[in-house]
Design an enzyme around this catalytic site. Sequence first.
Site, PDB file in Angstrom:
ATOM      1  N   PHE A  81     -23.286  -5.126  30.625  1.00  0.00           N
ATOM      2  CA  PHE A  81     -22.525  -6.286  31.067  1.00  0.00           C
ATOM      3  C   PHE A  81     -22.805  -7.492  30.178  1.00  0.00           C
ATOM      4  O   PHE A  81     -23.948  -7.755  29.809  1.00  0.00           O
ATOM      5  CB  PHE A  81     -22.922  -6.698  32.491  1.00  0.00           C
ATOM      6  N   ASP A  82     -21.771  -8.245  29.883  1.00  0.00           N
ATOM      7  CA  ASP A  82     -21.934  -9.601  29.378  1.00  0.00           C
ATOM      8  C   ASP A  82     -22.447 -10.465  30.532  1.00  0.00           C
ATOM      9  O   ASP A  82     -22.424 -10.050  31.700  1.00  0.00           O
ATOM     10  CB  ASP A  82     -20.579 -10.096  28.866  1.00  0.00           C
ATOM     11  N   GLY A  83     -22.895 -11.680  30.201  1.00  0.00           N
ATOM     12  CA  GLY A  83     -23.433 -12.562  31.227  1.00  0.00           C
ATOM     13  C   GLY A  83     -22.429 -13.540  31.782  1.00  0.00           C
ATOM     14  O   GLY A  83     -21.792 -13.288  32.817  1.00  0.00           O
ATOM     15  N   PHE A  86     -18.631  -4.321  29.661  1.00  0.00           N
ATOM     16  CA  PHE A  86     -17.710  -5.339  30.164  1.00  0.00           C
ATOM     17  C   PHE A  86     -17.996  -6.686  29.508  1.00  0.00           C
ATOM     18  O   PHE A  86     -19.140  -7.148  29.485  1.00  0.00           O
ATOM     19  CB  PHE A  86     -17.860  -5.482  31.686  1.00  0.00           C
ATOM     20  N   LYS A 134     -21.289 -14.288  24.518  1.00  0.00           N
ATOM     21  CA  LYS A 134     -22.224 -14.455  25.614  1.00  0.00           C
ATOM     22  C   LYS A 134     -23.035 -13.190  25.861  1.00  0.00           C
ATOM     23  O   LYS A 134     -22.591 -12.126  25.855  1.00  0.00           O
ATOM     24  CB  LYS A 134     -21.464 -14.872  26.874  1.00  0.00           C
TER      25      LYS A 134
END
Length: 312
Positions: free
Chosen positions: A161-163, A272, A312
């Site tokens: 996952f992105d943040g 994602f 990010k």
Amino acid sequence: MPVSLQDQLVVAISSRALFDFEEENRLFETGDPQAYVDLQMQRIDVPAPPGVAFSLVKKLLAFNEPDHQRVEVVVLSRNDPVSGLRVFRSVSAAGMRVERGVFTQGRDPFRYLKPLGAHLFLSANEADVRQALAMGFPAARVAIGSARAGENHPHEVRIAFDGDAVLFSDEAEQVFQKRGLKAFQAHEKRKANLPLPDGPFKPLLAALHRLQQAGSQTMRLRTALVTARSAPANERAIQTLMSWDVGVDEAMFLGGLAKGEFLREFEPDFFFDDQTGHIEHAAQHVPAGHVAGGVTNSRVVSETPGRRQRSK
């Protein structure tokens, strides 16, 4: 008593996200839906090739045991019911157990996410993804040209996952867009001990955490946060996860380095991110999906020439 999916991880997925129907879809986009249906019927007993999210779905379903259903996958598709027959036959040929599907013959399918209680919606249709996100459901548009998942971890689901604007809200990203990198860093340092608001994919991470804690005799789950945050902005991300009482197995604070090569080494079944540029790069290495929400995907930002992007 009606059957309930309440205690299960529920994944809703379109047929194009699960299988490679791109040749058929090109025919549909010519404006001749009947020709598309005819082609699907001609191939009804020909299993469709795996799509971008195939590995993710097959591995998640492997968490199920005969006496314990932990994961439910539902096909949620704009396909017509006849074409849906090929989808289910392709599922069966792949050795997967998917029992439920909704086929809307071109109408909006996302409205069925609510009665399903879906924790994730994957689709190749960006408009459907945006609507699902607006309704509060974790949703991503699969990058159809993505590399397929590797085979080095057959008994482990890996998700990255992105943040900001994915696991977390886009609060910090808004500061960056308006005031630049130094203001962003100062903002995050000042609020290091104040958890970030929830992002659209927090419910999915929480559901995965419950699945991970439940355990399985044959399957494992490994998650990663892959972000260009760096010290000191990394502290707020970790503090936020701690406040949720939800962890990730790996955290990569890359300080602006391209994510693709790191993802290639992590080998996720899916990644994602909310920025299309990062998805395009990541998709060269791993299956990826675009989360079309947050300030970087707003119409105002997208129409602003020379807008800044921070990975990010």
